[in-house]
Design an enzyme around this catalytic site. Structure first.
Site, PDB file in Angstrom:
ATOM      1  N   GLU A  38      47.652  42.638  41.791  1.00 29.66           N
ATOM      2  CA  GLU A  38      48.746  41.839  41.259  1.00 29.66           C
ATOM      3  C   GLU A  38      50.099  42.270  41.810  1.00 29.66           C
ATOM      4  OE1 GLU A  38      45.362  41.891  38.306  1.00 29.66           O
ATOM      5  OE2 GLU A  38      46.474  43.408  39.421  1.00 29.66           O
ATOM      6  N   ARG A  80      51.032  43.764  35.045  1.00 26.31           N
ATOM      7  CA  ARG A  80      50.758  44.831  36.006  1.00 26.31           C
ATOM      8  C   ARG A  80      51.730  44.790  37.196  1.00 26.31           C
ATOM      9  NH1 ARG A  80      44.588  45.661  37.171  1.00 26.31           N
ATOM     10  NH2 ARG A  80      44.975  47.714  36.280  1.00 26.31           N
ATOM     11  N   LYS A  90      24.505  41.170  41.379  1.00 24.34           N
ATOM     12  CA  LYS A  90      25.077  40.559  40.194  1.00 24.34           C
ATOM     13  C   LYS A  90      24.143  39.462  39.692  1.00 24.34           C
ATOM     14  CE  LYS A  90      29.620  39.199  38.453  1.00 24.34           C
ATOM     15  NZ  LYS A  90      31.026  38.888  38.800  1.00 24.34           N
TER      16      LYS A  90
END
Length: 627
Positions: free
Chosen positions: A376, A404, A290
């Site tokens: 979640e 969600r 990243k």
């Protein structure tokens, strides 16, 4: 010569596919340079895009997009994809009103196969496309590109479980950079790091070391043959060990390939060309970094996950002016103070430590801090389990992500009347991230749930008061607050509470009463100066202050409700229900976000467009009163 002379010749993937493969490293380097320049000016998601440059080039080189479909999970890494698919010259409009969306968006380009923004949807969507193409018999291919962070979510495994048992041609690319927004947590990332990357690196080192030994011996055919035979056996044994460690994906019915260097574009092309012709579910494990190519982002991928603008390397950005505390920071400070006062408090985040303001809490109370990963649904059920055993869990979550876990909120928390506090950040219009991240529905979907208490603070001081109030209750509660800074009011460091379900009058006026909720109280106060209207800060959406509403209706000719939430089923609807219940007929104007999909752009402009800025409120109400 231009820094992007080769990239300048590529407008669409068909141009890319005409290049010689040996030119792809140069194209990747130029694409990364272009990305640094464009994001440096506009801001946006950054480190994840830098890490996906070579993979994006290779995918568009091998796959016949847009007929072949690429489904990017979340979409944080989609900028190189946009640059290569006809939107290079629009990158200066990224995340601005009327400009490019920060995520793949079907209405924006035929190359955006699936609209995304939330994590872990790519495998299921790509599987659906692959099945549809199989039924049509058209020979098209579908690819899901998912990060190791998003792979921790249950939905990803549901899709893997389904795909692995189907006779369908699907490629899942696991883009493994050991990060989501924050460093990954949980067993799966540890599994990948321990059992796959380590073993494969060991295998590659073995190949390199043994090859050197074989090439370094004196000439002698028999001796060389014996050594080669021995080394082949050794490598085969190690390969078998790696295969055993990959049983997770193979047991799901996927043929595993990798790990592959995600920054070697020529190798990626070779691997992808082979995989495109294979039948059945395939999983390619790609190792990337990243922030690749920008040292600051490589060294701190959390900080550079997204940027406003970008200083050139070596430059020191000018010091920022002191900012007012954000609502997120107010929440973080309250959380630490409340935890110091009550050892029962536990804080839960679904992979949003920094965004939800939990960094200090993790440092001070590590035993009571739980990052459950991008999960979640699990976060909410986990909180319910804690509450069953006497803990007081606080779930720090964005409004858009709470959507969600709606079933878990109802089934696992509300129906059992468990004392879980939902600290709902990013409520209302959020701006540049657009409709996938807008927190415009929580008042509507929470208000209908039994046992819930819902609070909407009007400023930072109210935010702390309502957090303390809701935390003390023995039932499910939610405090929803907006993104960014508030009014700059002084905030107490105490844990004071206010009466539940009671609003307050902020300004006394004549004829017209503005019944405002949360972030709309401040613009309502501004509009009221011109209108000479009364302003009520309702504080609570549920239970709503019926007594105050009835008093306002009795003393005013006109009522106006104002909320930063979708109008259907929202706070204004709650006021209308109270009036209907008591058979009160009054002219009522309900103001909020209309029943539409909001776009991305500057929040002030979006609020103005929805008629929710102070000036727009004044104009709308004045026009209505004169009608």
């Amino acid at each position: 010569m231009s820094h992007t002379s080769l990239l300048d010749t590529v407008e669409l993937p068909e141009d890319l596919r005409r290049l010689d493969k040996k030119k792809l490293p140069q194209l990747a380097a130029e694409l990364r340079h272009f990305l640094l320049e464009s994001v440096g000016k506009t801001g946006g998601h950054f480190a994840s895009n830098l890490g996906a440059v070579e993979l994006t080039v290779a995918l568009h080189y091998v796959y016949n997009t847009p007929d072949d479909k690429l489904v990017w999970d979340v979409g944080h890494q989609s900028y190189p994809h946009k640059i290569l698919t006809g939107r290079k010259h629009q990158m200066g409009t990224m995340r601005q009103y009327g400009g490019l969306a920060g995520f793949p968006k079907r209405s924006e380009s035929e190359y955006d196969a699936f609209g995304v923004g939330h994590s872990s949807t790519s495998i299921g969507a790509a599987l659906g496309m692959a099945v549809a193409d199989k039924l049509a018999g058209n020979g098209k291919r579908s690819v899901a590109i998912i990060g190791d962070g998003a792979m921790t979510a249950g939905q990803a495994f549901e899709a893997l479980n389904c795909a692995g048992d189907m006779d369908v041609d699907l490629l899942v690319i696991l883009n493994d950079n050991e990060m989501s927004i924050s460093p990954n947590v949980g067993a799966l990332p540890k599994y990948l790091a321990r059992n796959v990357v380590r073993d494969m690196h060991g295998l590659l080192s073995s190949i390199k070391a043994q090859s050197s030994k074989v090439l370094g011996v004196l000439p002698g055919a028999m001796e060389i043959a014996q050594k080669v035979e021995h080394k082949i056996k050794t490598i085969a044994n190690e390969a078998e060990h790696v295969k055993q460690s990959l049983s997770l994906f193979e047991n799901f019915g996927f043929q595993y390939t990798g790990p592959v260097d995600g920054h070697d574009v020529e190798q990626l092309v070779e691997v992808l060309q082979d995989l495109r012709n294979r039948k059945g579910p395939q999983l390619l494990h790609v190792i990337t970094k990243k922030g690749q190519g920008y040292k600051l982002a490589e060294n701190d991928p959390v900080k550079y996950h997204a940027v406003a603008t970008l200083a050139k390397e070596g430059e020191t950005p000018p010091p920022a002016a002191p900012a007012k505390p954000t609502y997120t920071q107010i929440f973080g400070r309250w959380l630490c103070d409340q935890a110091a006062a009550d050892s029962r408090l536990a804080a839960i985040t679904p992979a949003m430590r920094e965004g939800s303001g939990l960094v200090e809490f993790e440092q001070r109370f590590p035993q009571r801090y739980f990052d459950v990963g991008i999960a979640e649904q699990h976060a909410v059920t986990f909180a319910g389990g804690l509450a069953c055993e006497g803990m007081k869990p606080v779930v720090a979550i964005y409004s858009t992500f709470l959507q969600r876990a709606y079933d878990q909120l109802i089934h696992d928390v509300a129906l059992q009347n468990l004392p879980v506090l939902f600290a709902i950040d990013r409520a209302g219009i959020v701006g540049a991230d657009g409709p996938t991240h807008a927190g415009l529905y929580d008042l509507s979907f929470l208000r209908c749930v039994p046992n819930m208490v819902i609070a909407a603070p009007s400023d930072e001081a109210e935010c702390r008061l309502l957090l303390s109030t809701c935390y003390q209750l023995d039932c499910p509660t939610a405090v929803r607050y907006p993104r960014g800074s508030g009014t700059g009011v002084e905030v107490s460091d105490g844990l004071d509470t206010v009466p539940v379900g009671k609003g307050i009058i902020k300004r006394q006026g004549k004829q017209t009463a503005l019944i405002a909720f949360g972030s709309m109280v401040q613009p309502a106060l501004s509009a009221a100066e011109t209108l000479d209207a009364t302003v009520a800060d309702m504080r609570f959406v549920k239970p709503i202050d019926e007594e105050l509403i009835l008093r306002l209706a009795q003393n005013h000719d006109y009522l106006v409700t104002i909320e930063e939430n979708t109008l259907p089923g929202g706070a204004g609807s709650a006021v209308l229900e109270v009036l209907a219940k008591h058979r009160i007929l009054k002219p009522v104007l309900t103001l909020g976000v209309t029943d539409c999909v909001t776009e991305h752009g500057d929040p002030k402009r979006l609020l103005e467009e929805q008629g929710l800025s102070a000036e727009a409120l004044c104009n709308k109400i004045s026009t209505w009163l004169q009608a």
